[in-house]
Enzyme design. Structure first.
Site, PDB file in Angstrom:
ATOM      1  N   HIS A 172      -3.164   9.925  -1.035  1.00 12.32           N
ATOM      2  CA  HIS A 172      -3.241   8.512  -1.383  1.00 12.32           C
ATOM      3  C   HIS A 172      -3.289   8.341  -2.905  1.00 12.32           C
ATOM      4  O   HIS A 172      -2.561   7.533  -3.475  1.00 12.32           O
ATOM      5  CB  HIS A 172      -4.502   7.935  -0.748  1.00 12.32           C
ATOM      6  CG  HIS A 172      -4.578   6.453  -0.805  1.00 12.32           C
ATOM      7  ND1 HIS A 172      -3.856   5.656   0.039  1.00 12.32           N
ATOM      8  CD2 HIS A 172      -5.272   5.634  -1.607  1.00 12.32           C
ATOM      9  CE1 HIS A 172      -4.106   4.395  -0.236  1.00 12.32           C
ATOM     10  NE2 HIS A 172      -4.966   4.359  -1.248  1.00 12.32           N
TER      11      HIS A 172
ATOM     12  N   LYS B 162      -7.157  -1.372  11.824  1.00 10.16           N
ATOM     13  CA  LYS B 162      -6.524  -1.822  10.567  1.00 10.16           C
ATOM     14  C   LYS B 162      -5.372  -0.893  10.202  1.00 10.16           C
ATOM     15  O   LYS B 162      -4.313  -1.328   9.757  1.00 10.16           O
ATOM     16  CB  LYS B 162      -7.581  -1.866   9.451  1.00 10.16           C
ATOM     17  CG  LYS B 162      -7.103  -2.514   8.162  1.00 10.16           C
ATOM     18  CD  LYS B 162      -6.460  -1.567   7.179  1.00 10.16           C
ATOM     19  CE  LYS B 162      -6.041  -2.269   5.906  1.00 10.16           C
ATOM     20  NZ  LYS B 162      -5.364  -1.392   4.946  1.00 10.16           N
TER      21      LYS B 162
ATOM     22  N   ASP C 130       5.571 -14.045  11.737  1.00 14.10           N
ATOM     23  CA  ASP C 130       4.258 -14.611  11.423  1.00 14.10           C
ATOM     24  C   ASP C 130       3.201 -13.519  11.654  1.00 14.10           C
ATOM     25  O   ASP C 130       2.731 -13.328  12.771  1.00 14.10           O
ATOM     26  CB  ASP C 130       4.031 -15.821  12.342  1.00 14.10           C
ATOM     27  CG  ASP C 130       2.658 -16.443  12.178  1.00 14.10           C
ATOM     28  OD1 ASP C 130       1.817 -15.869  11.448  1.00 14.10           O
ATOM     29  OD2 ASP C 130       2.421 -17.492  12.798  1.00 14.10           O
TER      30      ASP C 130
ATOM     31  N   GLU D 196       0.851  -1.202   0.000  1.00 10.89           N
ATOM     32  CA  GLU D 196       0.000   0.000   0.000  1.00 10.89           C
ATOM     33  C   GLU D 196       0.885   1.249   0.000  1.00 10.89           C
ATOM     34  O   GLU D 196       1.697   1.446   0.907  1.00 10.89           O
ATOM     35  CB  GLU D 196      -0.920  -0.024   1.229  1.00 10.89           C
ATOM     36  CG  GLU D 196      -2.029   0.994   1.153  1.00 10.89           C
ATOM     37  CD  GLU D 196      -2.994   0.883   2.335  1.00 10.89           C
ATOM     38  OE1 GLU D 196      -3.238  -0.236   2.828  1.00 10.89           O
ATOM     39  OE2 GLU D 196      -3.492   1.942   2.763  1.00 10.89           O
TER      40      GLU D 196
HETATM   41  C1  MEV Z   1      -6.042   2.339   5.063  1.00 15.69           C
HETATM   42  O1  MEV Z   1      -5.215   1.263   4.742  1.00 15.69           O
HETATM   43  C2  MEV Z   1      -5.984   2.624   6.549  1.00 15.69           C
HETATM   44  C3  MEV Z   1      -6.962   3.694   7.053  1.00 15.69           C
HETATM   45  O2  MEV Z   1      -8.258   3.388   6.620  1.00 15.69           O
HETATM   46  C4  MEV Z   1      -6.851   3.704   8.552  1.00 15.69           C
HETATM   47  C5  MEV Z   1      -7.899   4.543   9.242  1.00 15.69           C
HETATM   48  O3  MEV Z   1      -8.974   4.762   8.689  1.00 15.69           O
HETATM   49  O4  MEV Z   1      -7.634   4.926  10.396  1.00 15.69           O
HETATM   50  C6  MEV Z   1      -6.622   5.055   6.483  1.00 15.69           C
END
Ligand code: MEV
Length: 416
Positions: A369, A256, A272, A80
């Protein structure tokens, strides 16, 4: 320490030369990185069944990290485009203080499941009465690893009620040193299980490590000063953090973003990452699913961020010998112990989370992004490194990120 500022402006070869100097890499190690950590087919064939190839990811460096006063460059493997840039930016905004971090002793939990016992309370009592015999077996099984600080530390037996009746679960606590620990722990569990069966009359079922490594947590914190990030970002991150605390849909994405950074370091160092993920999310679910980070505003109006999560990661073990670049990644970081690695990973997780919340709560992430994403699309469309910048610029201006369109643009660029 080598000056890593402006690293993104160099070519990959120049960066490699810099990190080779800084981390004292040998010619072979630099060559392995230049070779993109290529995993040879015959080696891959020894690792899993039915091998037909290997999958590669870009390996980049997160700069600007100061962890407990020590400057560190942190390798991250991730596809990413914004993850490494975000970590670098967030870390830079903590300077000169950087991050404070700590990690627990590396103790893992392993579980033995005992079923088919009528009087479970009596069976649990019998396990307790024979604690010394059980511990002696576990200690003996860990003897070969004692010189690395490993050993059986204790156990607890408990009863759980299930749809298939009551079961006895015996949780063993095993210090695993700088290993991830699964092999050591599972060996102990399989070794003690027959004795547990004899003492209880139970059927032994599962004997397996728990990835909810609550005894092996890492913590990190940092201050983002309001004169560096601006008051609106302080408020924005606090709003974003509270959103995650109060809403599970948001919280999943919040966590995430933390794991974007942590997994990337896990991958770079041959760890891992599935067990790291399992540990993080199950830990976040204790009580109510919650954010792994926490923010507040201090008396000066600056933003204080912290993170806590289980990080069962290794600096020794099978992964280190199978991944061609894992050991080199650890050498670049300058970490030797699993605790040091866990601390650095916690810092990266916090940095990635802060970066995401700061961007999301102010200008949004799409601008930055898509700029990076446009370059990936250009490369996918067949552009070389030089053409990619031009194609990315055009498709960004035209706001059309379709791959077919990128191919058309590339044709135009080539025609001049
Ligand atoms: C994208 O890989 C991660 C985000 O969605 C994390 C977040 O929303 O805090 C930008």
């Amino acid at each position: 320490m080598e000056d890593f500022s402006g690293l993104h402006k160099l070519t990959p070869e120049e960066r490699l030369a810099k990190v080779k100097r800084a981390a004292n890499l040998t010619d072979d190690e630099a060559a392995a990185l230049r070779d993109s950590g290529a995993l040879k087919l015959d080696k891959a064939d020894k690792m899993v069944e039915n091998v037909i190839g290997a999958v590669h990811l870009p390996l980049g460096l997160a700069t600007n990290f100061v962890v407990n006063g020590k400057a560190m460059v942190i390798p991250m493997a991730v596809e990413e485009s914004s993850v490494i840039a975000a970590a670098c930016k967030a870390a830079k905004q903590t300077l000169p203080e950087g991050f404070k971090a700590e990690a627990d002793d590396p103790v893992m939990i392993g579980q033995v499941q005992l079923t088919g016992v009528d009087d479970v309370a009596k069976a649990v009592k019998n396990i307790s009465l024979n604690r010394n015999e059980i511990m002696a077996i576990a200690i003996q099984l860990m003897k070969p690893h004692e010189r690395y600080g490993c050993g059986a530390r204790g156990f607890e037996a408990r009863i759980i009620d299930t749809l298939r009746g009551p079961m006895i679960i015996v949780d063993f606590h095993i210090a695993v040193g700088d290993a991830q620990g699964a092999n050591m722990v599972n060996t102990v569990l399989e070794g003690v299980a027959p004795t547990l069966a004899k003492l209880t009359g139970a059927t032994v079922r599962l004997r397996i490590i728990s990835n909810l490594a609550v005894k092996r947590r890492a913590r990190a914190s940092a201050v983002w000063r309001k004169d560096v990030i601006g008051e609106d970002t302080v408020e924005g991150v606090l709003d974003a953090s509270e959103f995650a605390r109060s809403d599970v849909y948001r919280c999943a994405t919040h966590n995430k973003g933390i794991m974007n950074g942590i997994d990337a370091v896990a991958l770079a160092t041959g760890n891992d990452w599935r067990s790291v993920e399992a540990g993080a999310h199950s830990y976040a679910s204790l009580g109510q699913y919650h954010p792994l980070t926490h923010y507040y505003k201090n008396e000066k109006g600056d933003l204080v961020g912290s993170i806590e999560l289980p990080l069962a990661v290794a600096t020794v073990g099978p992964a280190m010998s199978t991944s061609p670049t894992a050991k080199i990644a650890l050498k670049i970081m300058g970490v030797k112990t699993s605790r040091e690695l866990a601390m650095a990973m916690a810092c990266v997780g916090l940095a990635n989370n802060f970066a995401a919340l700061a961007a999301l709560s102010t200008e949004g992430i799409q601008k930055g992004h898509m700029k990076l994403h446009a370059r990936n699309i250009a490369i996918f469309a067949g552009a070389d490194a030089e053409e990619a910048d031009r194609v990315a610029e055009i498709i960004s201006k035209e706001r059309n990120f379709d791959a077919e369109h990128a191919k058309e643009v590339l044709k135009r660029v080539r025609k001049g």
